[in-house]
Write an enzyme that holds these catalytic residues in place. Structure first.
Site, mmCIF file in Angstrom:
data_model
loop_
_atom_site.group_PDB
_atom_site.id
_atom_site.type_symbol
_atom_site.label_atom_id
_atom_site.label_comp_id
_atom_site.label_asym_id
_atom_site.label_seq_id
_atom_site.Cartn_x
_atom_site.Cartn_y
_atom_site.Cartn_z
ATOM 1 N N ASP A 133 0.805 5.006 4.183
ATOM 2 C CA ASP A 133 -0.858 5.442 3.860
ATOM 3 C C ASP A 133 -2.062 4.598 3.889
ATOM 4 O O ASP A 133 -0.522 3.487 3.672
ATOM 5 C CB ASP A 133 -0.437 6.741 2.496
ATOM 6 C CG ASP A 133 -0.164 5.107 1.442
ATOM 7 O OD1 ASP A 133 -0.850 4.506 0.427
ATOM 8 O OD2 ASP A 133 0.943 4.768 0.975
ATOM 9 N N SER A 134 -3.146 4.939 4.326
ATOM 10 C CA SER A 134 -4.030 3.345 4.050
ATOM 11 C C SER A 134 -3.290 2.360 4.484
ATOM 12 O O SER A 134 -3.444 2.799 6.155
ATOM 13 C CB SER A 134 -3.906 3.162 2.849
ATOM 14 O OG SER A 134 -5.054 2.798 2.390
ATOM 15 N N ALA A 135 -3.701 1.238 4.550
ATOM 16 C CA ALA A 135 -3.232 0.048 5.259
ATOM 17 C C ALA A 135 -1.691 0.187 6.033
ATOM 18 O O ALA A 135 -1.719 -0.436 6.696
ATOM 19 C CB ALA A 135 -3.736 -1.340 4.157
#
Length: 308
Positions: free
Chosen positions: A163-165
């Site tokens: 998720d995300s980074a």
């Protein structure tokens, strides 16, 4: 009169991270640790493994407690989010979410504890993440030390997710896997949830400049897949892109899907949008209805062509 000098803040990332001019940093998320031996969900068993003694690279593994001798399950390698600045597989947020995902999907998971910026600027997070994949791949040929993988991982069903980074790490790992061998191990699918990529305009996020001072800018292929020569040869068979309606990164995720299709990657691309939700809502409100739906969608992705 107070003569205590005031520390100068040079960078802040939301309420989660602060860096000072004198080099000190403060993290307000991901620093607390759930002991692997203190698991409240008896359906899933966790344990910690040291992957590289020299760098300290480690991971938390999860396996269904009901697994039987000789039983093989899909294998997920997970990369947590946190802007490359915060987060850990050991913190309650990720420990609890991985426990729920493993219980729902009936899979084995290796949740990677890569090193963080600014103490370790990019590309260290990518290098650690690739080293973790190489460690996993050793077990494909029964050369690795971890029995959970050698005895129970189905190496025909290997997935990456983040998720995300962490989603950005997933992209860079499958891009590298398309041009470099992983001891014969193939990645079946990649799941990118609320993923960080660069902006569509000519600006580079200050955040990216902070975690990656040596970046080439907006054309850096690590955050701009359209500039990545590896894009058309991603080392996986299918990609699931998850976005959230109110997430500032939503358009970047959708653009990644479009870019994949336009640049010659002719395999399966699935896009799932959650209406009315913010960035990584499923981590901070995992029991809400839409988070449960997303959890089940991920579990389905890991099991969609699994033998009954």
């Amino acid at each position: 009169m107070d003569s205590t000098p005031t520390e100068v803040v040079v960078f802040e990332f939301g309420p989660y991270f602060r860096a000072y001019k004198n080099g000190r940093v403060e993290r307000f998320f991901g620093t607390d640790k759930v002991p692997s031996s203190n698991n409240s969900d008896h359906a899933v068993s966790p344990k910690d493994v040291l992957i590289d003694q020299e760098t300290g690279l480690s991971a938390r593994m999860f396996i269904p407690s009901t697994i039987k001798p000789g039983q093989n399950l899909p294998l997920l390698v997970y990369y947590h989010g946190g802007a490359f600045l915060v987060g850990s597989p050991f913190c309650p947020t990720y420990h609890n979410y991985m426990t729920s995902l493993v219980a729902e999907a009936n899979i084995i998971t290796v949740s990677v504890n890569y090193r963080l910026a600014p103490e370790h600027h990019i590309p260290i997070a990518y290098e650690d993440s690739w080293a973790a994949l190489q460690w996993v791949a050793k077990h494909h040929n029964n050369e690795g030390p971890e029995g959970w993988l050698s005895d129970h991982a189905d190496f025909q069903r290997v997935f990456l997710a983040g998720d995300s980074a962490g989603g950005n790490i997933v992209y860079n790992m499958v891009a590298r896997a398309g041009i470099e061998d992983l001891a014969g191990m193939k990645i079946l699918g990649a799941c990118l949830v609320h993923t960080y990529f660069g902006r569509k305009d000519c600006e580079v996020d200050n955040y990216w400049l902070f975690v990656c001072p040596n970046t080439s800018g907006i054309n850096d292929p690590r955050i701009n897949p359209a500039m990545d020569s590896r894009l058309s040869s991603l080392g996986c068979t299918r990609v699931l892109i998850c976005v959230a309606e109110k997430d500032v990164l939503k358009e970047r995720g959708l653009l990644f899907g479009e870019t994949l299709r336009k640049n010659g990657w002719d395999r399966e691309v699935q896009i799932v949008e959650t209406e009315g939700e913010e960035h990584v809502f499923h981590l901070f409100n995992p029991d809400c209805e839409k988070a449960v739906i997303l959890l089940k969608r991920l579990a389905s992705f890991f099991n969609q062509d699994r033998a009954n």
